[in-house]
Design a protein around this motif. Structure first.
Motif, short mmCIF file in Angstrom:
data_model
loop_
_atom_site.label_atom_id
_atom_site.label_comp_id
_atom_site.label_asym_id
_atom_site.label_seq_id
_atom_site.Cartn_x
_atom_site.Cartn_y
_atom_site.Cartn_z
N VAL A 119 0.88 -1.17 0.00
CA VAL A 119 0.00 0.00 0.00
C VAL A 119 0.91 1.22 0.00
O VAL A 119 1.65 1.44 0.97
CB VAL A 119 -0.90 0.02 1.26
CG1 VAL A 119 -1.76 1.27 1.27
CG2 VAL A 119 -1.76 -1.23 1.33
N ASN A 120 0.92 1.96 -1.07
CA ASN A 120 1.81 3.13 -1.08
C ASN A 120 1.27 4.21 -0.15
O ASN A 120 0.13 4.14 0.32
CB ASN A 120 2.05 3.65 -2.50
CG ASN A 120 0.90 4.45 -3.04
OD1 ASN A 120 -0.24 4.18 -2.72
ND2 ASN A 120 1.20 5.42 -3.87
N THR A 121 2.11 5.19 0.13
CA THR A 121 1.76 6.14 1.18
C THR A 121 0.48 6.92 0.86
O THR A 121 -0.28 7.23 1.76
CB THR A 121 2.93 7.09 1.46
OG1 THR A 121 3.41 7.60 0.23
CG2 THR A 121 4.05 6.38 2.16
N SER A 122 0.24 7.21 -0.42
CA SER A 122 -0.97 7.98 -0.70
C SER A 122 -2.22 7.11 -0.66
O SER A 122 -3.33 7.61 -0.44
CB SER A 122 -0.87 8.74 -2.03
OG SER A 122 -0.56 7.88 -3.06
N SER A 170 -2.55 4.73 1.64
CA SER A 170 -2.74 4.28 3.02
C SER A 170 -3.81 5.08 3.76
O SER A 170 -4.53 4.55 4.59
CB SER A 170 -1.41 4.31 3.79
OG SER A 170 -0.87 5.60 3.78
N LYS A 171 -3.94 6.37 3.43
CA LYS A 171 -4.96 7.16 4.14
C LYS A 171 -6.36 6.67 3.78
O LYS A 171 -7.27 6.69 4.62
CB LYS A 171 -4.81 8.65 3.88
CG LYS A 171 -5.19 9.13 2.52
CD LYS A 171 -5.13 10.65 2.50
CE LYS A 171 -5.54 11.19 1.14
NZ LYS A 171 -5.45 12.63 1.06
N LEU A 228 -7.08 3.68 5.78
CA LEU A 228 -7.48 4.10 7.13
C LEU A 228 -8.93 4.56 7.17
O LEU A 228 -9.65 4.23 8.12
CB LEU A 228 -6.56 5.23 7.63
CG LEU A 228 -5.19 4.81 8.14
CD1 LEU A 228 -4.31 6.02 8.38
CD2 LEU A 228 -5.31 3.99 9.43
N PHE A 229 -9.38 5.26 6.14
CA PHE A 229 -10.80 5.69 6.09
C PHE A 229 -11.71 4.46 6.15
O PHE A 229 -12.71 4.45 6.87
CB PHE A 229 -11.11 6.47 4.81
CG PHE A 229 -10.47 7.83 4.71
CD1 PHE A 229 -10.12 8.55 5.84
CD2 PHE A 229 -10.23 8.42 3.47
CE1 PHE A 229 -9.54 9.81 5.75
CE2 PHE A 229 -9.65 9.67 3.37
CZ PHE A 229 -9.30 10.36 4.50
N ARG A 271 -11.62 2.80 9.64
CA ARG A 271 -12.38 3.58 10.63
C ARG A 271 -13.88 3.37 10.44
O ARG A 271 -14.64 3.29 11.41
CB ARG A 271 -12.04 5.07 10.52
CG ARG A 271 -10.65 5.42 11.05
CD ARG A 271 -10.54 6.93 11.24
NE ARG A 271 -9.18 7.37 11.39
CZ ARG A 271 -8.48 7.32 12.52
NH1 ARG A 271 -9.01 6.78 13.60
NH2 ARG A 271 -7.23 7.78 12.56
N ASP A 277 2.75 -2.74 9.20
CA ASP A 277 1.75 -1.76 8.73
C ASP A 277 0.38 -2.10 9.30
O ASP A 277 -0.34 -1.21 9.77
CB ASP A 277 1.66 -1.77 7.19
CG ASP A 277 2.79 -0.98 6.54
OD1 ASP A 277 3.43 -0.17 7.23
OD2 ASP A 277 3.04 -1.19 5.34
N GLU A 326 -0.34 -3.86 11.97
CA GLU A 326 -0.32 -3.59 13.43
C GLU A 326 -0.53 -2.09 13.68
O GLU A 326 -1.26 -1.70 14.59
CB GLU A 326 1.01 -4.03 14.03
CG GLU A 326 1.13 -5.55 14.18
CD GLU A 326 2.55 -5.98 14.58
OE1 GLU A 326 2.80 -7.18 14.60
OE2 GLU A 326 3.41 -5.09 14.83
N ASP A 327 0.12 -1.27 12.86
CA ASP A 327 -0.03 0.19 13.02
C ASP A 327 -1.46 0.63 12.70
O ASP A 327 -2.00 1.51 13.38
CB ASP A 327 0.99 0.93 12.15
CG ASP A 327 2.41 0.80 12.68
OD1 ASP A 327 2.56 0.54 13.89
OD2 ASP A 327 3.36 0.93 11.90
N TYR A 328 -2.06 0.02 11.68
CA TYR A 328 -3.46 0.35 11.36
C TYR A 328 -4.35 0.02 12.56
O TYR A 328 -5.29 0.77 12.88
CB TYR A 328 -3.96 -0.45 10.15
CG TYR A 328 -3.36 -0.05 8.81
CD1 TYR A 328 -3.10 1.28 8.49
CD2 TYR A 328 -3.06 -1.02 7.84
CE1 TYR A 328 -2.57 1.63 7.26
CE2 TYR A 328 -2.54 -0.68 6.61
CZ TYR A 328 -2.28 0.64 6.32
OH TYR A 328 -1.76 1.00 5.10
N ILE A 342 -3.47 -0.06 15.77
CA ILE A 342 -3.22 0.89 16.86
C ILE A 342 -3.91 2.23 16.56
O ILE A 342 -4.56 2.82 17.43
CB ILE A 342 -1.69 1.10 17.05
CG1 ILE A 342 -1.05 -0.18 17.59
CG2 ILE A 342 -1.41 2.27 18.00
CD1 ILE A 342 0.47 -0.19 17.57
N ILE A 343 -3.82 2.68 15.32
CA ILE A 343 -4.39 3.99 14.96
C ILE A 343 -5.92 3.97 15.03
O ILE A 343 -6.54 4.89 15.55
CB ILE A 343 -3.93 4.42 13.54
CG1 ILE A 343 -2.43 4.69 13.54
CG2 ILE A 343 -4.69 5.66 13.07
CD1 ILE A 343 -1.83 4.85 12.15
#
Lengths: 126, 188
Positions: free
Chosen positions: A68-71, A73-74, A77-78, A81, A109, A111-113, A115-116
């Motif tokens: 998943v490239n950085t752009s 990834s947001k 996250l949407f 959520r 990555d 795991e970070d998703y 946590i966030i």
């Protein structure tokens, strides 16, 4: 409500395959997500989910993304959520992420998703 | 012996050396725009030229894409692509360096931005993996809000597992050539 399907181009490293099934509630995003036009790609997926969630039916969301490239990834996250909110509202949600054994970058990555967003994601290795 | 034959011999020797370097040291060397169609060609080249484990291949691919994306989005040397879109122009070299691969990128930036980028990279290099992941989570959330973030550089450092290096070459017109390099162990 209709299913949403987006097929990745053969050999493409840029666009994942998407299958969102309105009859079963089983959703899948698979492949690699290196996209420039990330909003254009992910907004229909988000909109489909919002519409599906009006039915209050259970959702199983399977991520089989190895990159998943950085752009992108947001937008992931949407979606996560949204799944979290759906579960908190008393609906049944199961989120799974399939990771190739040894791919520690993707595992971190995910795991970070978690946590966030606070969403529980089941990790499966293959 | 005429001067011309000496010159020709020099050229042949240069080509021999260059060919040997390309064959033995260079995995990819590219200068130009980093539009999608070019990335597709380079990605296929990676698939065929990196005969390693799938884990290493994935890491290689991630580093390549994040670095290429950096150039496409941040180079101030812009060129129109065949699709009529604008894309940053830069240089990407991936070469063998002993037990590592060395990724080197170069692109033009506004000179006034160098210190800011250097400060970010110096900070990234000071952090251990857990601290870096914590920073990444903060920047994930900045990205989610559409705010300025350095997720790409953090991701490059995490995938690489090595310290990033930054250098510059002065040019004219208040611009400079920014060089960022990252290494990746072949032992994955």
């Amino acid at each position: 409500m209709e299913n949403l399907e987006i097929k990745a181009k053969s050999g493409s490293h840029f666009r994942p395959t998407v299958k969102l099934d309105a009859s079963t509630g089983i959703c899948e995003i698979a492949g690699e997500s290196y996209l420039e036009e990330t909003s254009q790609f992910y907004e229909p997926i988000y909109d489909w989910l919002v519409e599906f969630m009006k039915s209050k039916k259970p959702i199983t969301f399977n991520f089989k993304l190895s990159y998943v490239n950085t752009s992108s990834s947001k937008h992931i996250l949407f979606i996560l959520r949204l799944l979290k909110q759906y579960g908190e509202a008393g609906n049944k949600v199961e989120t799974n992420w399939f990771i190739e054994t040894g791919d520690m970058d993707t595992e971190e990555d995910v795991e970070d998703y978690m946590i966030i967003t606070g969403l529980k994601i089941n990790i499966f290795h293959f | 012996m005429s001067d011309q034959s000496v010159t020709n011999r020099d050229k042949a020797s240069f080509l021999d050396d260059f060919y040997e370097m390309l064959t033995n040291e260079i995995v990819i060397a590219y200068r130009g725009t980093f539009e999608k169609s070019i990335l597709g060609v380079l990605a296929q080249n990676i698939e065929s030229s990196v005969h390693e484990s799938t884990v290493l291949k994935k890491k290689f691919f991630k580093l390549f894409l994040e670095l290429a994306q950096n150039i496409a989005n941040h180079s101030v040397e812009i060129s129109s692509t065949s699709d009529g879109e604008d894309s940053g122009v830069g240089l990407l070299i991936i070469k063998h360096k002993g037990t590592n691969y060395l990724f080197i990128t170069g692109n033009l930036i506004e000179a006034e931005h160098f210190l800011e980028i250097k400060k970010i990279i110096d900070n990234i290099n000071k952090l251990n993996r857990e601290e870096l992941r914590k920073l990444k989570r903060t920047h994930f959330e900045l990205a989610e809000k559409g705010e300025k973030n350095y997720l790409g550089l953090i991701q490059i450092a995490l995938v690489s597992g090595h310290k990033l290096e930054i250098a510059k070459q002065e040019t004219d017109n208040n611009k400079l050539f920014l060089i960022i390099s990252a290494e990746l162990s072949k032992e994955y």
